[in-house]
Design an enzyme around this catalytic site. Structure first.
Site, PDB file in Angstrom:
ATOM      1  N   GLU A 122       0.839  -1.204   0.000  1.00 34.27           N
ATOM      2  CA  GLU A 122       0.000   0.000   0.000  1.00 34.27           C
ATOM      3  C   GLU A 122       0.880   1.262   0.000  1.00 34.27           C
ATOM      4  O   GLU A 122       0.607   2.228  -0.732  1.00 34.27           O
ATOM      5  CB  GLU A 122      -0.931  -0.002   1.221  1.00 34.27           C
ATOM      6  CG  GLU A 122      -1.942  -1.144   1.160  1.00 34.27           C
ATOM      7  CD  GLU A 122      -2.952  -1.089   2.300  1.00 34.27           C
ATOM      8  OE1 GLU A 122      -4.080  -0.667   2.052  1.00 34.27           O
ATOM      9  OE2 GLU A 122      -2.591  -1.474   3.433  1.00 34.27           O
ATOM     10  N   GLU A 142      -3.224  -9.949   3.926  1.00 37.17           N
ATOM     11  CA  GLU A 142      -4.442  -9.589   4.672  1.00 37.17           C
ATOM     12  C   GLU A 142      -5.485 -10.681   4.559  1.00 37.17           C
ATOM     13  O   GLU A 142      -6.182 -11.012   5.537  1.00 37.17           O
ATOM     14  CB  GLU A 142      -5.039  -8.278   4.133  1.00 37.17           C
ATOM     15  CG  GLU A 142      -4.279  -7.021   4.506  1.00 37.17           C
ATOM     16  CD  GLU A 142      -3.181  -6.675   3.501  1.00 37.17           C
ATOM     17  OE1 GLU A 142      -2.720  -7.568   2.757  1.00 37.17           O
ATOM     18  OE2 GLU A 142      -2.771  -5.501   3.488  1.00 37.17           O
TER      19      GLU A 142
HETATM   20  C1  1HE Z   1       6.342  -8.511  12.230  1.00 37.31           C
HETATM   21  C2  1HE Z   1       5.717  -8.350  10.971  1.00 37.31           C
HETATM   22  C3  1HE Z   1       4.458  -7.684  10.948  1.00 37.31           C
HETATM   23  C4  1HE Z   1       7.582  -9.358  10.644  1.00 37.31           C
HETATM   24  N1  1HE Z   1       3.948  -7.292  12.130  1.00 37.31           N
HETATM   25  N2  1HE Z   1       5.770  -8.108  13.364  1.00 37.31           N
HETATM   26  N3  1HE Z   1       1.991  -8.434   7.067  1.00 37.31           N
HETATM   27  C5  1HE Z   1       2.200  -9.741   7.024  1.00 37.31           C
HETATM   28  O1  1HE Z   1       1.349 -10.568   7.241  1.00 37.31           O
HETATM   29  C6  1HE Z   1       3.623 -10.144   6.723  1.00 37.31           C
HETATM   30  C7  1HE Z   1       4.212 -10.819   7.946  1.00 37.31           C
HETATM   31  N4  1HE Z   1       5.670 -10.993   7.830  1.00 37.31           N
HETATM   32  C8  1HE Z   1       6.240 -11.969   7.105  1.00 37.31           C
HETATM   33  O2  1HE Z   1       5.603 -12.702   6.364  1.00 37.31           O
HETATM   34  C9  1HE Z   1       7.715 -12.127   7.233  1.00 37.31           C
HETATM   35  O3  1HE Z   1       8.131 -11.525   8.456  1.00 37.31           O
HETATM   36  C10 1HE Z   1       8.542 -11.457   6.086  1.00 37.31           C
HETATM   37  C11 1HE Z   1       8.346 -12.250   4.781  1.00 37.31           C
HETATM   38  C12 1HE Z   1       8.164 -10.007   5.867  1.00 37.31           C
HETATM   39  C13 1HE Z   1      10.057 -11.464   6.461  1.00 37.31           C
HETATM   40  O4  1HE Z   1      10.444 -12.788   6.825  1.00 37.31           O
HETATM   41  P1  1HE Z   1      11.793 -13.000   7.671  1.00 37.31           P
HETATM   42  O5  1HE Z   1      12.002 -14.482   7.776  1.00 37.31           O
HETATM   43  O6  1HE Z   1      12.889 -12.181   7.080  1.00 37.31           O
HETATM   44  O7  1HE Z   1      11.503 -12.335   9.111  1.00 37.31           O
HETATM   45  P2  1HE Z   1      10.666 -12.930  10.362  1.00 37.31           P
HETATM   46  O8  1HE Z   1      11.537 -13.855  11.149  1.00 37.31           O
HETATM   47  O9  1HE Z   1       9.353 -13.482   9.913  1.00 37.31           O
HETATM   48  O10 1HE Z   1      10.350 -11.609  11.194  1.00 37.31           O
HETATM   49  C14 1HE Z   1      11.343 -10.949  11.970  1.00 37.31           C
HETATM   50  C15 1HE Z   1      10.642 -10.267  13.118  1.00 37.31           C
HETATM   51  O11 1HE Z   1       9.754  -9.280  12.585  1.00 37.31           O
HETATM   52  C16 1HE Z   1       9.752 -11.226  13.902  1.00 37.31           C
HETATM   53  O12 1HE Z   1       9.719 -10.751  15.247  1.00 37.31           O
HETATM   54  P3  1HE Z   1      10.644 -11.362  16.397  1.00 37.31           P
HETATM   55  O13 1HE Z   1      10.311 -10.577  17.620  1.00 37.31           O
HETATM   56  O14 1HE Z   1      10.263 -12.834  16.474  1.00 37.31           O
HETATM   57  O15 1HE Z   1      12.071 -11.193  15.918  1.00 37.31           O
HETATM   58  C17 1HE Z   1       8.386 -11.031  13.294  1.00 37.31           C
HETATM   59  O16 1HE Z   1       7.330 -11.363  14.175  1.00 37.31           O
HETATM   60  C18 1HE Z   1       8.416  -9.545  13.024  1.00 37.31           C
HETATM   61  N5  1HE Z   1       7.496  -9.159  11.980  1.00 37.31           N
HETATM   62  N6  1HE Z   1       6.519  -8.873  10.008  1.00 37.31           N
HETATM   63  C19 1HE Z   1       4.578  -7.511  13.292  1.00 37.31           C
HETATM   64  N7  1HE Z   1       3.823  -7.446   9.816  1.00 37.31           N
HETATM   65  C20 1HE Z   1      -3.351  -0.620   6.892  1.00 37.31           C
HETATM   66  S1  1HE Z   1      -3.827  -2.204   6.867  1.00 37.31           S
HETATM   67  C21 1HE Z   1      -2.507  -3.149   6.286  1.00 37.31           C
HETATM   68  C22 1HE Z   1      -2.764  -4.579   6.582  1.00 37.31           C
HETATM   69  C23 1HE Z   1      -1.532  -5.409   6.483  1.00 37.31           C
HETATM   70  O17 1HE Z   1      -0.458  -4.945   6.148  1.00 37.31           O
HETATM   71  S2  1HE Z   1      -1.732  -7.048   6.832  1.00 37.31           S
HETATM   72  C24 1HE Z   1      -0.232  -7.791   6.356  1.00 37.31           C
HETATM   73  C25 1HE Z   1       0.740  -7.833   7.489  1.00 37.31           C
END
Ligand code: 1HE
Length: 268
Positions: A122, A142
């Site tokens: 977005e 989402e």
């Molecule tokens: C997060 C988030 C997040 C990572 N919110 N904490 N977005 C998503 O559903 C995408 C979610 N994220 C992922 O699928 C993956 O993290 C990635 C592909 C982006 C990157 O993967 P990777 O292996 O490099 O990293 P990771 O190990 O998954 O994440 C590292 C840390 O970032 C980890 O936290 P930690 O405390 O365990 O180290 C994750 O939990 C954290 N993290 N992404 C919170 N999104 C206005 S409305 C919009 C609506 C949306 O955007 S919904 C889609 C949300």
């Protein structure tokens, strides 16, 4: 530090959004790599403040993300306690921030790499040009998270790739790679891994040399003309073009061409 730097820009830096000037280009960085630049409320407000308070010297901007990913979208850890009313205001706060970017003072080039997902897509779709490197991938998780886009994606993303493709991405969790992303319209430029920031800076530096009224017309008039009935659009176009060509800078540029002092258009 430029003398016209707004105090809110210093506050934005504490929220994970920094701004540095490279010549006439404002370089805006998301700095939350540990969370893959996931956008929490502080970061969204910081983006709003940065784009509402760009230094007057800025003539173009670049947005990019620190670490291995552009942006993982909404910070999901902030979602769990919100009720419907708070969710509404939260979505509207994204609209304000991304409108400040899209309809601000200068064109914005996004330098994309790694995850460009959810709210990250977005954000990218609010920029005027997207440059992706080969590591970029695009998704709208989402659908799998039981939510809907809330950062303007339902308005902006179909304009890039169509309603059918966005519907498929959200219903099925489909992920597009960088090559397909460029072919389909997520990004206008595709470059080797690690080169999106360099290419974005190159483009922004070129954009910064345009007449400001030309850039203004492209940012503010063109997307609105695209939404208007044709007869309204023709009138808006005529008004905008008459204003642009009346500027002294336009006269100077046309004169330079007629006197052989300006570049010709060359085959690419
Ligand atoms: C997060 C988030 C997040 C990572 N919110 N904490 N977005 C998503 O559903 C995408 C979610 N994220 C992922 O699928 C993956 O993290 C990635 C592909 C982006 C990157 O993967 P990777 O292996 O490099 O990293 P990771 O190990 O998954 O994440 C590292 C840390 O970032 C980890 O936290 P930690 O405390 O365990 O180290 C994750 O939990 C954290 N993290 N992404 C919170 N999104 C206005 S409305 C919009 C609506 C949306 O955007 S919904 C889609 C949300």
């Amino acid at each position: 530090m430029p003398s016209d730097r707004h105090p809110l820009l210093n506050h934005a830096a504490t929220q994970g959004v920094t701004l540095d000037m490279q010549g006439a280009v404002a370089v805006v960085q998301l700095r939350r790599p540990g969370k893959r630049n996931a956008l929490n409320d502080g970061l969204v407000a910081a983006l709003r403040d940065v784009f509402q308070n760009l230094p007057t010297a800025a003539r173009a901007a670049v947005v990019y993300g620190e670490g291995d990913h552009f942006c993982a979208g909404l910070d999901l850890s902030e979602l769990k306690e919100r009720d419907a009313g708070e969710g509404l205001h939260h979505s509207r706060s994204w609209h304000v921030a991304l409108d400040a970017l899209q309809f601000g003072r200068v064109p914005v080039v996004a330098a994309l790499h790694g995850a460009v997902v959810g709210g990250g897509l977005e954000l990218a779709s609010a920029c005027h040009i997207r440059v992706a490197d080969e590591s970029a991938f695009y998704a709208l998780p989402e659908g799998s998270r039981g939510i809907f886009v809330g950062g303007g994606g339902s308005v902006r993303i179909p304009k890039l790739v169509g309603v059918a493709r966005m519907t498929d991405m959200m219903l099925t969790g489909r992920v597009y790679n960088a090559q397909d992303g460029e072919r389909l319209g997520f990004a206008q430029y595709l470059v080797p891994a690690g080169q999106s920031l360099g290419k974005a800076l190159e483009l922004a530096t070129r954009i910064a040399t345009n007449a400001p009224l030309t850039n203004y017309a492209l940012m503010h008039a063109l997307p609105r003309i695209a939404e208007q009935p044709a007869d309204h659009g023709f009138l808006t176009e005529a008004l905008m073009s008459s204003i642009a060509q009346s500027a002294p800078e336009a006269k100077d540029r046309v004169r330079a061409f007629l006197e052989g002092r300006a570049d010709k258009v060359r085959r690419s």
